[in-house]
Motif scaffolding. Sequence first.
Motif, PDB file in Angstrom:
ATOM      1  N   SER A 111       0.829  -1.211   0.000  1.00 48.36           N
ATOM      2  CA  SER A 111       0.000   0.000   0.000  1.00 48.36           C
ATOM      3  C   SER A 111       0.859   1.255   0.000  1.00 48.36           C
ATOM      4  O   SER A 111       0.332   2.366  -0.094  1.00 48.36           O
ATOM      5  N   ARG A 112       2.175   1.077   0.120  1.00 45.01           N
ATOM      6  CA  ARG A 112       3.101   2.222   0.160  1.00 45.01           C
ATOM      7  C   ARG A 112       3.931   2.336  -1.116  1.00 45.01           C
ATOM      8  O   ARG A 112       4.603   3.342  -1.324  1.00 45.01           O
ATOM      9  N   ASN A 120       2.973  -1.313  -8.343  1.00 46.86           N
ATOM     10  CA  ASN A 120       2.950  -2.741  -8.049  1.00 46.86           C
ATOM     11  C   ASN A 120       2.818  -3.538  -9.343  1.00 46.86           C
ATOM     12  O   ASN A 120       2.019  -3.186 -10.220  1.00 46.86           O
ATOM     13  N   ARG A 172       0.166   3.954  -7.780  1.00 44.99           N
ATOM     14  CA  ARG A 172      -0.439   4.611  -6.620  1.00 44.99           C
ATOM     15  C   ARG A 172      -0.925   6.007  -6.993  1.00 44.99           C
ATOM     16  O   ARG A 172      -1.993   6.429  -6.575  1.00 44.99           O
TER      17      ARG A 172
END
Length: 293
Positions: free
Chosen positions: A200-201, A205, A236
């Motif tokens: 999530s950081r 991905n 993101r």
Amino acid sequence: MSVRHPVIAVTGSSGAGTSTISRTFGHIFRREGIRAARVEGDAFHRYTRSEMRSLILAAEARGERGPSHFGPEANLFPELEALFAGYGETGQGRTRHYIHDEETAQTFASPVGSFSPWQPLPEDSELLFYEGLHGGVVTDEVDIAGKADLLIGVVPTINLEWIQKLMRDTQERGHTLEAVQTTILRRMHDYVHTIVPQFSRTHINFQRVPIVDTSNPFAAKDIPLPNETLVVISFRNPAGVNFPELLTLLHGAWMTRPNTIVLPGSQIELALQVILLPRIKALLENSRIARSA
């Protein structure tokens, strides 16, 4: 994060395929003449193989869960954070190698399961490249993710991840199927609480999804081929990403969300090149400007 000395980190769990991504970065560095200081995540394990075995046996004798290489107990998180931060400030740092096999043991004159001595990074490197388990870790004590300028997650679906780990550990490292299964189970708590939150950081991905039957990873005879997988690429922050151009360059790709592209697994290396190369060049250009100023 540092403009002058950028840090790139590729993070994913054991068997996730980070080594494949690392090889692609290596091709980019060689072709573009980029001087990268490479750091292996295993260098920041806390214990040798024999020490880990003793700690696991002692914990199990007490009826407790033994430590795993996924979690904070068995790793040097403050030292890894200090490396990222120090390199960002000075372009310097130090690393070592974990000795996985006899060939590496002969290279470093250290026994299998131990570490080579700490050595300084090359003095003339342009960026630091980390590949390992913990490039995006954040705890109450450390913020490793916050020290990376480009953070890449490599995340196969769980059954595919286990198949890749099983094949590597049984065929290349001589472990039994039962030993690998035991390791997977012991690591599950740390997998959920330390490994997974990293994704999530990450800035981008890359998730491989098999399109063949992997319902029983422990009975699999081989790893699905690239043309037997899809790759889900998630950004993101999609601002500034030229999705129409990517769809043109990556044959068979399509979008499923405003920040997500899906493409055939056979296109993964080309995708890595066209997505990551401009970002690497931008980091280096900003670094050169900052240092010349």
